[in-house]
Design an enzyme around this catalytic site. Structure first.
Site, PDB file in Angstrom:
ATOM      1  N   ALA A  66       0.752  -0.885   0.092  1.00  0.00           N
ATOM      2  CA  ALA A  66       0.303   0.304   0.201  1.00  0.00           C
ATOM      3  C   ALA A  66       1.115   1.385   0.097  1.00  0.00           C
ATOM      4  CB  ALA A  66      -1.009   0.115   1.290  1.00  0.00           C
ATOM      5  N   ALA A  67       0.557   1.988  -1.068  1.00  0.00           N
ATOM      6  CA  ALA A  67       1.309   3.148  -1.164  1.00  0.00           C
ATOM      7  C   ALA A  67       0.916   4.123  -1.931  1.00  0.00           C
ATOM      8  CB  ALA A  67       2.566   3.547  -1.642  1.00  0.00           C
TER       9      ALA A  67
ATOM     10  N   THR B  89       0.602   8.084   3.776  1.00  0.00           N
ATOM     11  CA  THR B  89       0.702   6.853   4.033  1.00  0.00           C
ATOM     12  C   THR B  89       2.152   6.365   3.498  1.00  0.00           C
ATOM     13  OG1 THR B  89      -1.419   7.107   2.548  1.00  0.00           O
ATOM     14  CG2 THR B  89      -0.293   5.338   1.532  1.00  0.00           C
TER      15      THR B  89
ATOM     16  N   THR C 160      10.817   0.698  -4.048  1.00  0.00           N
ATOM     17  CA  THR C 160      11.192   1.211  -5.337  1.00  0.00           C
ATOM     18  C   THR C 160      12.504   1.226  -5.979  1.00  0.00           C
ATOM     19  OG1 THR C 160      11.065   2.495  -7.011  1.00  0.00           O
ATOM     20  CG2 THR C 160      10.753   3.341  -4.853  1.00  0.00           C
ATOM     21  N   ASP C 161      13.364   1.444  -7.081  1.00  0.00           N
ATOM     22  CA  ASP C 161      14.391   1.756  -7.265  1.00  0.00           C
ATOM     23  C   ASP C 161      14.672   3.303  -7.561  1.00  0.00           C
ATOM     24  OD1 ASP C 161      13.335   2.642  -9.046  1.00  0.00           O
ATOM     25  OD2 ASP C 161      14.556   1.496 -10.967  1.00  0.00           O
ATOM     26  N   GLU C 162      13.358   3.693  -7.230  1.00  0.00           N
ATOM     27  CA  GLU C 162      13.729   5.161  -6.946  1.00  0.00           C
ATOM     28  C   GLU C 162      14.192   5.963  -6.270  1.00  0.00           C
ATOM     29  OE1 GLU C 162      10.412   7.178  -8.446  1.00  0.00           O
ATOM     30  OE2 GLU C 162       9.850   5.403  -9.769  1.00  0.00           O
TER      31      GLU C 162
ATOM     32  N   TYR D 111       7.898  11.346  -3.358  1.00  0.00           N
ATOM     33  CA  TYR D 111       7.257   9.509  -4.037  1.00  0.00           C
ATOM     34  C   TYR D 111       8.644   8.922  -3.919  1.00  0.00           C
ATOM     35  CZ  TYR D 111       6.817   5.317  -5.685  1.00  0.00           C
ATOM     36  OH  TYR D 111       7.185   3.792  -5.914  1.00  0.00           O
TER      37      TYR D 111
ATOM     38  N   ALA E  65      11.374  10.316  -1.892  1.00  0.00           N
ATOM     39  CA  ALA E  65      11.866  10.521  -0.445  1.00  0.00           C
ATOM     40  C   ALA E  65      10.626   9.980   0.510  1.00  0.00           C
ATOM     41  CB  ALA E  65      11.442  12.128  -0.399  1.00  0.00           C
TER      42      ALA E  65
ATOM     43  N   LYS F 148       9.353   7.060   0.288  1.00  0.00           N
ATOM     44  CA  LYS F 148       9.790   6.030  -0.048  1.00  0.00           C
ATOM     45  C   LYS F 148      10.953   5.583   0.145  1.00  0.00           C
ATOM     46  CE  LYS F 148       7.784   2.051  -1.513  1.00  0.00           C
ATOM     47  NZ  LYS F 148       6.312   1.657  -0.970  1.00  0.00           N
TER      48      LYS F 148
ATOM     49  N   ARG G 282      13.627   4.264 -18.457  1.00  0.00           N
ATOM     50  CA  ARG G 282      13.335   3.936 -17.701  1.00  0.00           C
ATOM     51  C   ARG G 282      13.491   2.123 -17.267  1.00  0.00           C
ATOM     52  NH1 ARG G 282      13.492   7.757 -15.511  1.00  0.00           N
ATOM     53  NH2 ARG G 282      11.462   9.588 -14.483  1.00  0.00           N
TER      54      ARG G 282
HETATM   55  P1  NAD Z   1      -1.051   1.919  -7.002  1.00  0.00           P
HETATM   56  O1  NAD Z   1      -1.072   3.223  -6.989  1.00  0.00           O
HETATM   57  O2  NAD Z   1      -1.541   0.902  -7.818  1.00  0.00           O
HETATM   58  O3  NAD Z   1      -1.561   0.674  -6.090  1.00  0.00           O
HETATM   59  C1  NAD Z   1      -1.612   1.866  -4.377  1.00  0.00           C
HETATM   60  C2  NAD Z   1      -2.596   0.122  -3.504  1.00  0.00           C
HETATM   61  O4  NAD Z   1      -2.638   1.077  -1.835  1.00  0.00           O
HETATM   62  C3  NAD Z   1      -4.254   1.484  -3.760  1.00  0.00           C
HETATM   63  O5  NAD Z   1      -5.080  -0.181  -4.233  1.00  0.00           O
HETATM   64  C4  NAD Z   1      -4.543   1.902  -2.611  1.00  0.00           C
HETATM   65  O6  NAD Z   1      -5.910   1.375  -2.569  1.00  0.00           O
HETATM   66  C5  NAD Z   1      -3.677   1.266  -1.783  1.00  0.00           C
HETATM   67  N1  NAD Z   1      -3.095   2.306  -0.649  1.00  0.00           N
HETATM   68  C6  NAD Z   1      -2.817   3.984  -1.059  1.00  0.00           C
HETATM   69  N2  NAD Z   1      -3.039   4.579   0.381  1.00  0.00           N
HETATM   70  C7  NAD Z   1      -3.572   3.508   1.026  1.00  0.00           C
HETATM   71  C8  NAD Z   1      -3.769   3.754   2.699  1.00  0.00           C
HETATM   72  N3  NAD Z   1      -3.316   4.511   3.783  1.00  0.00           N
HETATM   73  N4  NAD Z   1      -4.298   2.266   3.973  1.00  0.00           N
HETATM   74  C9  NAD Z   1      -4.626   1.531   2.619  1.00  0.00           C
HETATM   75  N5  NAD Z   1      -4.722   1.633   1.506  1.00  0.00           N
HETATM   76  C10 NAD Z   1      -3.705   2.314   0.603  1.00  0.00           C
HETATM   77  O7  NAD Z   1       0.636   1.741  -6.767  1.00  0.00           O
HETATM   78  P2  NAD Z   1       1.248   0.030  -7.560  1.00  0.00           P
HETATM   79  O8  NAD Z   1       2.119   0.934  -8.670  1.00  0.00           O
HETATM   80  O9  NAD Z   1       0.695  -0.898  -7.673  1.00  0.00           O
HETATM   81  O10 NAD Z   1       2.504   0.066  -6.504  1.00  0.00           O
HETATM   82  C11 NAD Z   1       2.603  -0.561  -5.251  1.00  0.00           C
HETATM   83  C12 NAD Z   1       4.111  -0.478  -4.494  1.00  0.00           C
HETATM   84  O11 NAD Z   1       5.280  -1.184  -5.208  1.00  0.00           O
HETATM   85  C13 NAD Z   1       3.751   0.578  -3.648  1.00  0.00           C
HETATM   86  O12 NAD Z   1       4.541   0.500  -3.157  1.00  0.00           O
HETATM   87  C14 NAD Z   1       5.452   1.403  -4.551  1.00  0.00           C
HETATM   88  O13 NAD Z   1       5.421   2.092  -4.063  1.00  0.00           O
HETATM   89  C15 NAD Z   1       5.727  -0.261  -5.065  1.00  0.00           C
HETATM   90  N6  NAD Z   1       6.526   0.167  -6.626  1.00  0.00           N
HETATM   91  C16 NAD Z   1       5.405   0.526  -7.842  1.00  0.00           C
HETATM   92  C17 NAD Z   1       6.743  -0.009  -8.884  1.00  0.00           C
HETATM   93  C18 NAD Z   1       5.389   0.529 -10.289  1.00  0.00           C
HETATM   94  O14 NAD Z   1       6.059   1.346 -11.397  1.00  0.00           O
HETATM   95  N7  NAD Z   1       4.033   0.772  -9.949  1.00  0.00           N
HETATM   96  C19 NAD Z   1       7.793  -0.137  -8.875  1.00  0.00           C
HETATM   97  C20 NAD Z   1       8.254  -0.114  -7.448  1.00  0.00           C
HETATM   98  C21 NAD Z   1       7.813  -0.638  -6.474  1.00  0.00           C
HETATM   99  P1  TYD Z   2       5.722   7.136 -14.914  1.00  0.00           P
HETATM  100  O1  TYD Z   2       5.225   6.324 -15.423  1.00  0.00           O
HETATM  101  O2  TYD Z   2       5.248   8.542 -13.714  1.00  0.00           O
HETATM  102  O3  TYD Z   2       6.583   6.456 -13.906  1.00  0.00           O
HETATM  103  P2  TYD Z   2       8.082   7.070 -12.589  1.00  0.00           P
HETATM  104  O4  TYD Z   2       7.311   8.436 -12.448  1.00  0.00           O
HETATM  105  O5  TYD Z   2       7.381   6.441 -11.291  1.00  0.00           O
HETATM  106  O6  TYD Z   2       9.294   6.172 -13.417  1.00  0.00           O
HETATM  107  O7  TYD Z   2       6.483   7.967 -15.496  1.00  0.00           O
HETATM  108  C1  TYD Z   2       7.596   6.705 -16.276  1.00  0.00           C
HETATM  109  C2  TYD Z   2       8.188   8.329 -17.393  1.00  0.00           C
HETATM  110  O8  TYD Z   2       7.625   8.742 -18.374  1.00  0.00           O
HETATM  111  C3  TYD Z   2       9.012   9.157 -16.215  1.00  0.00           C
HETATM  112  O9  TYD Z   2      10.376   9.843 -17.016  1.00  0.00           O
HETATM  113  C4  TYD Z   2       8.098  10.359 -17.170  1.00  0.00           C
HETATM  114  C5  TYD Z   2       7.622  10.325 -18.232  1.00  0.00           C
HETATM  115  N1  TYD Z   2       6.448  10.733 -18.370  1.00  0.00           N
HETATM  116  C6  TYD Z   2       5.892  11.502 -19.627  1.00  0.00           C
HETATM  117  O10 TYD Z   2       6.509  12.113 -20.586  1.00  0.00           O
HETATM  118  N2  TYD Z   2       4.658  11.742 -19.914  1.00  0.00           N
HETATM  119  C7  TYD Z   2       3.432  11.587 -18.919  1.00  0.00           C
HETATM  120  O11 TYD Z   2       2.160  11.340 -19.409  1.00  0.00           O
HETATM  121  C8  TYD Z   2       3.398  10.077 -17.677  1.00  0.00           C
HETATM  122  C9  TYD Z   2       2.726  10.045 -17.412  1.00  0.00           C
HETATM  123  C10 TYD Z   2       4.851  10.596 -17.500  1.00  0.00           C
END
Ligand code: NAD
Ligand code: TYD
Length: 350
Positions: free
Chosen positions: A83-84, A101, A131-133, A156, A158, A160, A220
Site C-alpha cells: 500500500a502506498a 501513507t 522502488t529503485d527510485e 514520492y 523521499a 519510500k 526507465r
Molecule cells: P498503486 O497506486 O496502483 O496501488 C496502491 C494501492 O495502495 C491502492 O490499492 C490503494 O488503494 C492502496 N492504498 C493507498 N493508500 C492507502 C492507505 N493509506 N491505506 C491502505 N491502502 C492504501 O501502486 P502500485 O504501482 O501497485 O505500487 C505498489 C507498491 O509497489 C508501492 O509500494 C510502490 O511504491 C511499489 N513499486 C511500484 C512500482 C511501479 O512501477 N508501479 C515499481 C516499484 C515499486
Molecule cells: P511514470 O509512469 O509516472 O513512472 P515514474 O515517474 O515513477 O518513473 O513515468 C515514467 C516516465 O515517463 C518518467 O520519465 C516520466 C515520463 N512521463 C511522460 O513523459 N509523460 C507522461 O504523461 C507521464 C505520466 C510520464
C-alpha cells in the site's frame, strides 16, 4: 494455516501479488487490506474474489488504532506491504499525503506486527515492497545495486526511502524479521492510466495528445508486473531475514522511443496507417526534479535466488496492449471514476 496480510492488494502490483498467492498457495489465508483510494479497484480481483482462501478488508494504514486492532484480531503470520501513494506527479502537488501513507502508514504496520509477534519471530516475516527510485538518478552507464547510496529526489521517492529506513531500523533495533525489495518500473494489466504506458495506450486509442515530458530522453527500466509478482513470491519464501534485493528487467527504454513503439503497435492493431498515431506525440513542460535514468542490476537476485524475467519486453508490451484493447469497460470505469462509487457503496454499507 499461514495467514498473510497483503496491503495495497487492490492496486496495480498488489492485485497481481494477491492473485498469485491466492492461486498458488491454497494453504495460505490471504487478507487484502486496502483503503480503496483512487488507485485501488476491486474489479482488479474479480476472478479470485470468491476463493475460499481470500478476504478483503477495507482500511487505512495511517489509522493507528484501526491497524493495531486489526492485527490483534487477525493475528497474521506475515505481512507483504505494497500500500502506498505511488505517482511521482501527485507527490509533487501533495507531498504530505505521501508522508502519511508511505512513511506513517509503514511505521504503523511495523509497530502492529512487532506488538502482536511480541519478539517471538519464528517463521514470521514483514516484507516491504519498494522502488529503485530511492537510489536517485544515474549517468549513462552505471546501475543501481543493493549497495548504491540512497539519494531520492521526488517527494514520492523521499517517502519510500524513509519507509525503507524505518523497515531496516525495526530489523536493527527490535530484530523484526524484515525483507525489502526495490524494483524498477512495472507495466502490464490493471495499471492505472496516470502512469506512462497505460496513459499512452489510452490516449493513442482515443486519438488524444500523448504528453512527453521535456525532450523524452529520460530512461526507465521496464519490468512485466507478473515477473515482479513472481520475484516477490521467491523473495518472500527464500530470502534471509534482514536482506534486500533489487528487481529489474535489464530493459532500458528512452521514453520517446517507448512511446514511438507503442504508437507503431497500436497503428497495426487499430488498422491505422503507419505513423498516424505518432502525430499525437506532444512535448510538454518537463516534470520538476525529473530523474534522468534508472537501471537495475538484479545480479544478486539471479545468483542467490535464481529469479530472472520470464518474457521479453516485446512479448510483454504486446500482451499489455492487447489487454487494454480487450478491457474497454475496465478502462472507461477507471477513467470516469465509476468503480469508486460502486465499491465504496458496497463497503461503506457493511
Ligand atoms: P498503486 O497506486 O496502483 O496501488 C496502491 C494501492 O495502495 C491502492 O490499492 C490503494 O488503494 C492502496 N492504498 C493507498 N493508500 C492507502 C492507505 N493509506 N491505506 C491502505 N491502502 C492504501 O501502486 P502500485 O504501482 O501497485 O505500487 C505498489 C507498491 O509497489 C508501492 O509500494 C510502490 O511504491 C511499489 N513499486 C511500484 C512500482 C511501479 O512501477 N508501479 C515499481 C516499484 C515499486
Ligand atoms: P511514470 O509512469 O509516472 O513512472 P515514474 O515517474 O515513477 O518513473 O513515468 C515514467 C516516465 O515517463 C518518467 O520519465 C516520466 C515520463 N512521463 C511522460 O513523459 N509523460 C507522461 O504523461 C507521464 C505520466 C510520464
Amino acid at each position: 494455516m499461514k495467514k498473510i496480510i497483503i496491503t495495497g492488494g487492490a492496486g496495480f502490483i498488489g492485485s497481481h501479488v494477491v492473485r498469485r498467492f491466492v492461486k498458488t498457495y491454497p494453504q495460505y489465508q490471504i487478507v487484502n487490506l486496502d483503503k480503496l483510494t483512487y488507485a485501488g479497484n476491486l474489479a482488479n480481483l474479480k476472478d479470485i474474489e470468491n476463493e475460499p482462501n481470500y478476504r478483503f478488508v477495507k482500511g487505512d494504514i495511517v489509522d493507528l488504532a484501526y491497524i493495531s486492532n486489526l492485527f490483534e484480531i487477525e493475528q497474521p503470520d506475515a505481512v507483504i506491504h505494497l500500500a502506498a501513494e505511488s505517482h511521482v506527479d501527485r507527490s509533487i502537488t501533495n507531498p504530505l499525503e505521501f508522508v502519511m501513507t508511505n512513511v506513517v502508514g509503514t511505521v504503523n504496520l511495523l509497530n502492529a506486527a512487532k506488538n502482536i509477534w511480541k519478539d517471538d519471530y519464528a517463521s514470521k516475516r514483514f516484507y516491504h515492497v519498494s522502488t529503485d527510485e530511492v537510489y536517485g538518478t544515474l549517468g549513462d552507464t552505471d546501475m543501481f545495486t543493493e549497495n548504491t547510496a540512497y539519494d531520492p529526489h521526488s517527494p514520492y521517492s523521499a517517502s519510500k526511502a524513509s519507509s525503507d529506513h524505518f523497515v531496516r531500523a525495526y530489523y536493527d533495533t527490535y530484530g523484526l524479521p524484515t525483507v525489502i525489495s526495490n524494483c524498477s518500473n512495472n507495466y502490464g494489466s490493471f495499471h492505472f492510466p496516470e502512469k506512462l504506458i497505460p496513459l499512452a495506450i489510452n490516449n493513442i486509442k482515443q486519438q488524444k495528445p500523448v504528453p512527453v515530458y521535456g525532450k523524452g530522453e529520460n530512461i526507465r527500466d521496464w519490468l512485466w508486473v507478473e515477473d515482479h509478482a513472481r520475484a516477490i513470491d521467491v523473495i518472500f519464501h527464500t530470502a534471509a531475514t534482514g536482506t534486500t534485493y533489487n528487481i529489474g528487467g535489464h530493459n532500458e527504454w528512452k521514453n520517446i522511443d517507448l512511446i514511438q513503439l507503442l504508437c507503431a503497435i497500436l497503428d497495426k492493431k487499430l488498422g491505422r496507417e503507419a505513423g498516424e498515431s505518432a502525430k499525437l506525440i506532444t512535448y510538454v513542460t518537463d516534470r520538476a526534479g525529473h530523474d534522468l535514468r534508472y537501471a537495475i542490476d538484479a545480479t544478486k537476485l539471479k545468483n542467490e535466488l535464481g529469479w530472472e524475467p520470464s518474457i521479453t519486453f516485446e512479448e510483454g508490451l504486446e500482451k499489455t496492449v492487447d489487454w487494454y484493447l480487450a478491457n474497454e469497460a475496465w478502462l472507461s470505469d477507471v477513467t470516469s471514476g465509476h468503480y469508486q462509487e460502486y465499491y465504496s457503496e458496497q463497503y461503506n454499507n457493511r
